[in-house]
Design a protein around this motif. Sequence first.
Motif, PDB file in Angstrom:
ATOM      1  N   LEU A  30       0.813  -1.228   0.000  1.00  0.00           N
ATOM      2  CA  LEU A  30       0.000   0.000   0.000  1.00  0.00           C
ATOM      3  C   LEU A  30       0.842   1.272   0.000  1.00  0.00           C
ATOM      4  N   ASP A  31       2.128   1.148  -0.291  1.00  0.00           N
ATOM      5  CA  ASP A  31       3.044   2.286  -0.236  1.00  0.00           C
ATOM      6  C   ASP A  31       2.588   3.454  -1.100  1.00  0.00           C
ATOM      7  N   ARG A  32       2.095   3.178  -2.294  1.00  0.00           N
ATOM      8  CA  ARG A  32       1.722   4.283  -3.183  1.00  0.00           C
ATOM      9  C   ARG A  32       0.474   5.030  -2.728  1.00  0.00           C
ATOM     10  N   PHE A  33      -0.274   4.466  -1.758  1.00  0.00           N
ATOM     11  CA  PHE A  33      -1.473   5.117  -1.234  1.00  0.00           C
ATOM     12  C   PHE A  33      -1.217   5.813   0.094  1.00  0.00           C
ATOM     13  N   GLN A  34       0.010   5.751   0.618  1.00  0.00           N
ATOM     14  CA  GLN A  34       0.258   6.199   1.983  1.00  0.00           C
ATOM     15  C   GLN A  34      -0.046   7.678   2.212  1.00  0.00           C
ATOM     16  N   SER A  35       0.023   8.507   1.195  1.00  0.00           N
ATOM     17  CA  SER A  35      -0.289   9.927   1.396  1.00  0.00           C
ATOM     18  C   SER A  35      -1.788  10.162   1.594  1.00  0.00           C
ATOM     19  N   HIS A  36      -2.613   9.190   1.256  1.00  0.00           N
ATOM     20  CA  HIS A  36      -4.067   9.322   1.407  1.00  0.00           C
ATOM     21  C   HIS A  36      -4.613   8.559   2.611  1.00  0.00           C
ATOM     22  N   ILE A  37      -3.822   7.650   3.164  1.00  0.00           N
ATOM     23  CA  ILE A  37      -4.299   6.779   4.240  1.00  0.00           C
ATOM     24  C   ILE A  37      -3.637   7.180   5.552  1.00  0.00           C
ATOM     25  N   SER A  38      -4.449   7.367   6.594  1.00  0.00           N
ATOM     26  CA  SER A  38      -3.872   7.673   7.899  1.00  0.00           C
ATOM     27  C   SER A  38      -3.607   6.404   8.707  1.00  0.00           C
ATOM     28  N   ARG A  39      -4.479   5.370   8.537  1.00  0.00           N
ATOM     29  CA  ARG A  39      -4.293   4.153   9.318  1.00  0.00           C
ATOM     30  C   ARG A  39      -4.900   2.949   8.606  1.00  0.00           C
ATOM     31  N   ILE A  40      -4.252   1.811   8.782  1.00  0.00           N
ATOM     32  CA  ILE A  40      -4.765   0.522   8.318  1.00  0.00           C
ATOM     33  C   ILE A  40      -4.925  -0.363   9.546  1.00  0.00           C
ATOM     34  N   GLU A  41      -6.076  -0.999   9.672  1.00  0.00           N
ATOM     35  CA  GLU A  41      -6.274  -1.989  10.721  1.00  0.00           C
ATOM     36  C   GLU A  41      -6.418  -3.346  10.069  1.00  0.00           C
ATOM     37  N   ALA A  42      -5.598  -4.292  10.513  1.00  0.00           N
ATOM     38  CA  ALA A  42      -5.647  -5.661  10.001  1.00  0.00           C
ATOM     39  C   ALA A  42      -6.169  -6.566  11.111  1.00  0.00           C
ATOM     40  N   HIS A  43      -7.198  -7.341  10.799  1.00  0.00           N
ATOM     41  CA  HIS A  43      -7.786  -8.276  11.755  1.00  0.00           C
ATOM     42  C   HIS A  43      -7.711  -9.675  11.156  1.00  0.00           C
ATOM     43  N   LEU A  44      -6.937 -10.552  11.791  1.00  0.00           N
ATOM     44  CA  LEU A  44      -6.832 -11.931  11.336  1.00  0.00           C
ATOM     45  C   LEU A  44      -7.613 -12.826  12.282  1.00  0.00           C
ATOM     46  N   SER A  45      -8.404 -13.729  11.711  1.00  0.00           N
ATOM     47  CA  SER A  45      -9.189 -14.627  12.548  1.00  0.00           C
ATOM     48  C   SER A  45      -9.342 -15.982  11.884  1.00  0.00           C
ATOM     49  N   ASP A  46      -9.606 -16.972  12.702  1.00  0.00           N
ATOM     50  CA  ASP A  46      -9.882 -18.331  12.247  1.00  0.00           C
ATOM     51  C   ASP A  46     -11.364 -18.552  12.464  1.00  0.00           C
ATOM     52  N   GLU A  47     -12.120 -18.610  11.386  1.00  0.00           N
ATOM     53  CA  GLU A  47     -13.578 -18.668  11.465  1.00  0.00           C
ATOM     54  C   GLU A  47     -14.106 -19.930  12.147  1.00  0.00           C
ATOM     55  N   ASN A  48     -13.326 -21.027  12.121  1.00  0.00           N
ATOM     56  CA  ASN A  48     -13.752 -22.278  12.742  1.00  0.00           C
ATOM     57  C   ASN A  48     -13.119 -22.497  14.103  1.00  0.00           C
ATOM     58  N   GLY A  49     -12.406 -21.532  14.607  1.00  0.00           N
ATOM     59  CA  GLY A  49     -11.726 -21.723  15.878  1.00  0.00           C
ATOM     60  C   GLY A  49     -10.631 -22.755  15.732  1.00  0.00           C
ATOM     61  N   LYS A  50     -10.544 -23.662  16.672  1.00  0.00           N
ATOM     62  CA  LYS A  50      -9.489 -24.677  16.657  1.00  0.00           C
ATOM     63  C   LYS A  50      -9.793 -25.844  15.728  1.00  0.00           C
TER      64      LYS A  50
END
Length: 104
Positions: free
Chosen positions: A29-49
């Motif tokens: 996302l480097d080329r968009f950095q002047s337009h973006i103040s923050r990115i939030e990444a959420h990783l999850s396992d939909e089935n749990g264990k």
Amino acid sequence: MKIQFNTDKTIIGDERHEDFFTSQIATELDRFQSHISRIEAHLSDENGKKKGIGDMRCLLEARIEGKQPIAVSFQANTMEQAVSGALEKLKASLNTIIGHMQNH
């Protein structure tokens, strides 16, 4: 551009994983950095264990200056595939939104 990295309780969110994924996100996302103040990444396992196909989910939320935040998600078999898929969707959305901003 600040990157915030979050995982659910079933995913190991150690420093090595966080560094790997945040550097991948920053690079893509480097080329968009002047337009973006923050990115939030959420990783999850939909089935749990439990084992499952396509159960790893990456949700990326981008805070664009002067606009409402946008969010995309992608599900895949691995965390790496989920992050890559979500990044591709986010780049496509950002191209559209920032293109419209520059045309007006």
